[in-house]
Write a protein that holds these residues in place. Sequence first.
Motif, PDB file in Angstrom:
ATOM      1  N   LEU A  11      38.308  45.611  46.804  1.00 50.49           N
ATOM      2  CA  LEU A  11      38.843  45.356  45.474  1.00 50.49           C
ATOM      3  C   LEU A  11      39.926  46.372  45.124  1.00 50.49           C
ATOM      4  O   LEU A  11      40.994  46.004  44.630  1.00 50.49           O
ATOM      5  CB  LEU A  11      37.715  45.385  44.440  1.00 50.49           C
ATOM      6  N   GLU A  14      43.058  45.453  47.029  1.00 51.61           N
ATOM      7  CA  GLU A  14      43.739  44.287  46.458  1.00 51.61           C
ATOM      8  C   GLU A  14      44.451  44.638  45.157  1.00 51.61           C
ATOM      9  O   GLU A  14      45.512  44.104  44.865  1.00 51.61           O
ATOM     10  CB  GLU A  14      42.762  43.135  46.218  1.00 51.61           C
ATOM     11  N   LEU A  15      43.866  45.550  44.385  1.00 46.04           N
ATOM     12  CA  LEU A  15      44.459  45.935  43.109  1.00 46.04           C
ATOM     13  C   LEU A  15      45.524  47.017  43.277  1.00 46.04           C
ATOM     14  O   LEU A  15      46.245  47.325  42.342  1.00 46.04           O
ATOM     15  CB  LEU A  15      43.376  46.423  42.148  1.00 46.04           C
ATOM     16  N   ILE A  38      41.305  37.192  43.465  1.00 46.79           N
ATOM     17  CA  ILE A  38      42.545  37.973  43.489  1.00 46.79           C
ATOM     18  C   ILE A  38      43.380  37.587  44.705  1.00 46.79           C
ATOM     19  O   ILE A  38      44.589  37.378  44.601  1.00 46.79           O
ATOM     20  CB  ILE A  38      42.243  39.482  43.465  1.00 46.79           C
ATOM     21  N   ARG A  39      42.727  37.474  45.870  1.00 49.54           N
ATOM     22  CA  ARG A  39      43.458  37.091  47.088  1.00 49.54           C
ATOM     23  C   ARG A  39      44.065  35.705  46.949  1.00 49.54           C
ATOM     24  O   ARG A  39      45.209  35.470  47.355  1.00 49.54           O
ATOM     25  CB  ARG A  39      42.541  37.157  48.304  1.00 49.54           C
ATOM     26  N   GLN A  42      47.065  35.941  44.690  1.00 46.62           N
ATOM     27  CA  GLN A  42      48.191  36.558  45.383  1.00 46.62           C
ATOM     28  C   GLN A  42      48.827  35.578  46.362  1.00 46.62           C
ATOM     29  O   GLN A  42      50.061  35.537  46.496  1.00 46.62           O
ATOM     30  CB  GLN A  42      47.741  37.827  46.112  1.00 46.62           C
TER      31      GLN A  42
END
Length: 74
Positions: A11, A14-15, A38-39, A42
């Motif tokens: 996480l 990713e952030l 999130i992925r 993106q």
Amino acid sequence: MTHSSGVLEQLAHELGGGVPAAAAQLDHASQEKLVRLIRDAQHRQGAALKQAADDGFDSLPALLRRPVKKILGR
């Protein structure tokens, strides 16, 4: 390292930095879901950006498209 900390590391990656406190308090399944969301976001954003760039190339005069694409590495 616990199993949950691995998800927190994903996480954070990713952030692009730290994990918000609220996300760190989520249960493991919710953290994994957040990483997937999130992925996915993106990926969709990257696809939209690529489409916008391709649409931008289409607005160039035909003779300039190939050289501009070559300069930009596309």
